[in-house]
Design a protein around this motif. Sequence first.
Motif, PDB file in Angstrom:
ATOM      1  N   TYR A   1      17.869  16.796  15.497  1.00 19.90           N
ATOM      2  CA  TYR A   1      18.101  15.424  15.039  1.00 19.90           C
ATOM      3  C   TYR A   1      17.447  14.435  15.993  1.00 19.90           C
ATOM      4  CZ  TYR A   1      22.587  15.610  17.832  1.00 19.90           C
ATOM      5  OH  TYR A   1      23.562  15.758  18.785  1.00 19.90           O
ATOM      6  N   GLY A   2      16.972  13.306  15.412  1.00 18.72           N
ATOM      7  CA  GLY A   2      16.134  12.399  16.181  1.00 18.72           C
ATOM      8  C   GLY A   2      16.430  10.928  15.986  1.00 18.72           C
ATOM      9  N   ARG A   3      15.475  10.196  15.398  1.00 15.68           N
ATOM     10  CA  ARG A   3      15.525   8.726  15.381  1.00 15.68           C
ATOM     11  C   ARG A   3      16.751   8.162  14.678  1.00 15.68           C
ATOM     12  NH1 ARG A   3       9.794   6.932  13.111  1.00 15.68           N
ATOM     13  NH2 ARG A   3      10.846   4.905  13.058  1.00 15.68           N
ATOM     14  N   LYS A   4      17.232   8.812  13.639  1.00 12.52           N
ATOM     15  CA  LYS A   4      18.376   8.277  12.905  1.00 12.52           C
ATOM     16  C   LYS A   4      19.598   8.126  13.797  1.00 12.52           C
ATOM     17  CE  LYS A   4      21.363   9.182   8.918  1.00 12.52           C
ATOM     18  NZ  LYS A   4      21.598  10.044   7.742  1.00 12.52           N
ATOM     19  N   PHE A   5      19.780   9.027  14.754  1.00 11.94           N
ATOM     20  CA  PHE A   5      20.993   9.056  15.560  1.00 11.94           C
ATOM     21  C   PHE A   5      20.774   8.548  16.984  1.00 11.94           C
ATOM     22  CE2 PHE A   5      20.748  12.586  12.552  1.00 11.94           C
ATOM     23  CZ  PHE A   5      21.762  12.207  11.680  1.00 11.94           C
ATOM     24  N   HIS A   6      19.523   8.214  17.307  1.00 10.49           N
ATOM     25  CA  HIS A   6      19.169   7.745  18.645  1.00 10.49           C
ATOM     26  C   HIS A   6      19.935   6.467  18.983  1.00 10.49           C
ATOM     27  CE1 HIS A   6      16.524   7.482  22.166  1.00 10.49           C
ATOM     28  NE2 HIS A   6      16.406   6.194  21.914  1.00 10.49           N
ATOM     29  N   GLY A   7      20.637   6.485  20.124  1.00  5.34           N
ATOM     30  CA  GLY A   7      21.373   5.308  20.555  1.00  5.34           C
ATOM     31  C   GLY A   7      22.816   5.250  20.099  1.00  5.34           C
ATOM     32  N   TYR A   8      23.247   6.191  19.260  1.00  5.83           N
ATOM     33  CA  TYR A   8      24.632   6.227  18.786  1.00  5.83           C
ATOM     34  C   TYR A   8      25.452   7.170  19.674  1.00  5.83           C
ATOM     35  CZ  TYR A   8      23.190   3.743  14.579  1.00  5.83           C
ATOM     36  OH  TYR A   8      22.716   2.804  13.709  1.00  5.83           O
ATOM     37  N   TYR A   9      26.767   6.994  19.624  1.00  8.99           N
ATOM     38  CA  TYR A   9      27.654   7.799  20.459  1.00  8.99           C
ATOM     39  C   TYR A   9      27.760   9.238  19.952  1.00  8.99           C
ATOM     40  CZ  TYR A   9      29.283   3.628  22.901  1.00  8.99           C
ATOM     41  OH  TYR A   9      29.357   2.502  23.663  1.00  8.99           O
ATOM     42  N   THR A  10      27.835  10.165  20.897  1.00 11.35           N
ATOM     43  CA  THR A  10      28.100  11.559  20.570  1.00 11.35           C
ATOM     44  C   THR A  10      29.610  11.781  20.556  1.00 11.35           C
ATOM     45  OG1 THR A  10      28.080  12.304  22.867  1.00 11.35           O
ATOM     46  CG2 THR A  10      25.963  12.241  21.715  1.00 11.35           C
ATOM     47  N   SER A  11      30.025  12.989  20.259  1.00 13.29           N
ATOM     48  CA  SER A  11      31.447  13.280  20.092  1.00 13.29           C
ATOM     49  C   SER A  11      32.252  13.180  21.371  1.00 13.29           C
ATOM     50  CB  SER A  11      31.620  14.684  19.496  1.00 13.29           C
ATOM     51  OG  SER A  11      30.990  14.747  18.244  1.00 13.29           O
ATOM     52  N   ASN A  12      31.607  13.300  22.528  1.00 15.61           N
ATOM     53  CA  ASN A  12      32.365  13.156  23.775  1.00 15.61           C
ATOM     54  C   ASN A  12      32.119  11.814  24.446  1.00 15.61           C
ATOM     55  OD1 ASN A  12      29.803  13.663  24.713  1.00 15.61           O
ATOM     56  ND2 ASN A  12      30.463  14.947  26.406  1.00 15.61           N
ATOM     57  N   GLY A  13      31.593  10.849  23.676  1.00 19.34           N
ATOM     58  CA  GLY A  13      31.471   9.485  24.166  1.00 19.34           C
ATOM     59  C   GLY A  13      30.183   9.153  24.884  1.00 19.34           C
ATOM     60  N   GLU A  14      29.253  10.106  24.972  1.00 19.06           N
ATOM     61  CA  GLU A  14      27.953   9.805  25.563  1.00 19.06           C
ATOM     62  C   GLU A  14      27.039   9.206  24.497  1.00 19.06           C
ATOM     63  OE1 GLU A  14      28.343  13.690  28.532  1.00 19.06           O
ATOM     64  OE2 GLU A  14      26.579  13.467  27.249  1.00 19.06           O
ATOM     65  N   VAL A  15      25.947   8.619  24.920  1.00 13.91           N
ATOM     66  CA  VAL A  15      24.995   8.028  23.983  1.00 13.91           C
ATOM     67  C   VAL A  15      23.876   9.029  23.713  1.00 13.91           C
ATOM     68  CG1 VAL A  15      23.353   6.156  23.582  1.00 13.91           C
ATOM     69  CG2 VAL A  15      25.535   5.685  24.725  1.00 13.91           C
ATOM     70  N   PHE A  16      23.618   9.297  22.450  1.00  5.14           N
ATOM     71  CA  PHE A  16      22.586  10.268  22.095  1.00  5.14           C
ATOM     72  C   PHE A  16      21.196   9.694  22.361  1.00  5.14           C
ATOM     73  CE2 PHE A  16      19.626  11.915  18.779  1.00  5.14           C
ATOM     74  CZ  PHE A  16      19.468  13.186  19.312  1.00  5.14           C
ATOM     75  N   ASN A  17      20.399  10.473  23.063  1.00  3.26           N
ATOM     76  CA  ASN A  17      19.004  10.139  23.328  1.00  3.26           C
ATOM     77  C   ASN A  17      18.174  11.319  22.853  1.00  3.26           C
ATOM     78  OD1 ASN A  17      16.420   9.749  24.427  1.00  3.26           O
ATOM     79  ND2 ASN A  17      17.214   8.739  26.251  1.00  3.26           N
ATOM     80  N   MET A  18      17.315  11.093  21.872  1.00  2.76           N
ATOM     81  CA  MET A  18      16.557  12.204  21.295  1.00  2.76           C
ATOM     82  C   MET A  18      15.580  12.818  22.281  1.00  2.76           C
ATOM     83  SD  MET A  18      14.164  10.050  18.669  1.00  2.76           S
ATOM     84  CE  MET A  18      13.387   8.515  19.171  1.00  2.76           C
ATOM     85  N   PHE A  19      15.358  12.159  23.432  1.00  4.51           N
ATOM     86  CA  PHE A  19      14.475  12.705  24.458  1.00  4.51           C
ATOM     87  C   PHE A  19      15.242  13.387  25.591  1.00  4.51           C
ATOM     88  CE2 PHE A  19      11.795   9.267  22.633  1.00  4.51           C
ATOM     89  CZ  PHE A  19      10.791  10.081  22.118  1.00  4.51           C
ATOM     90  N   ASP A  20      16.578  13.439  25.500  1.00  5.67           N
ATOM     91  CA  ASP A  20      17.365  14.219  26.453  1.00  5.67           C
ATOM     92  C   ASP A  20      17.474  15.653  25.954  1.00  5.67           C
ATOM     93  OD1 ASP A  20      17.801  12.077  28.098  1.00  5.67           O
ATOM     94  OD2 ASP A  20      19.793  11.617  27.294  1.00  5.67           O
ATOM     95  N   MET A  21      17.713  16.586  26.870  1.00  7.63           N
ATOM     96  CA  MET A  21      17.869  17.989  26.482  1.00  7.63           C
ATOM     97  C   MET A  21      19.337  18.240  26.139  1.00  7.63           C
ATOM     98  SD  MET A  21      14.868  19.339  26.523  1.00  7.63           S
ATOM     99  CE  MET A  21      15.019  21.106  26.766  1.00  7.63           C
TER     100      MET A  21
END
Length: 254
Positions: free
Chosen positions: A85-105
Amino acid sequence: MIKRTFKQAALLGFVVVLSACSSRYHVKQDKAPVRAPTELEMQDALVTDEAKSVSAGRPYEVLGKHYTPMSDEKGYQAEGTASWYGRKFHGYYTSNGEVFNMFDMTAAHKTLPLPSFVRVTNIENGKSAVVRVNDRGPFHEDRLIDLSYAAAYKLGFHHQGTAQVKIEAITIARDTPRLTYVQVAAASNIENVQALASTLSQQFKLDTPIAFEDNLYKLRLGPITDDNTAQQLLETLRQGEFNRAFLLYTEHEL
């Protein structure tokens, strides 16, 4: 990956934003980024020993199906289909409260503790990557894990969209007996690498093996059998001029 009202979340006693199925995203269809991830962005996630998210460890329901997260990921292995998953979710919160970055591993998994770390191997080409699991999903019956775009790129399936993979949980406690190296630098000029190896060997009192891979001479420090020592050395190197240094776990000496 679930859309909940605040009232519903409060009744459950926690607020969890599960990223990949919410209807609040700025685009309807997921897309790849406009650029490729850099070599630095595709370095394996740094495995750490940290507390698990309590709220993300509670049972939950998506699309009428109930899921019970694991309390311990040690020894977990599985094979199945990976997606990304990439641009659609980039910048939104993940399930444990972190921010999703499509360039993070990073990655999403239905039941692994959050956060946890897994080695993902593309069965078709043998490429592997270590990712940090910090999200829930993918909620398709035929999919095992959802990877960030950077991780999918490193595994070589960013064009196809899916791949058959093997995943293995990594924990510091389990992996401590394995040998650890710190990869410090890579260059095409062997003389420069040898000069740096001599300097670092004297500074840190460690062996400095040099490997030739992918047409580059790669300088490593080690082996180091104690993971805490390896982590401290890595932090020291990254705070200096070697901000691209990373850990390399092996089963034998290089």
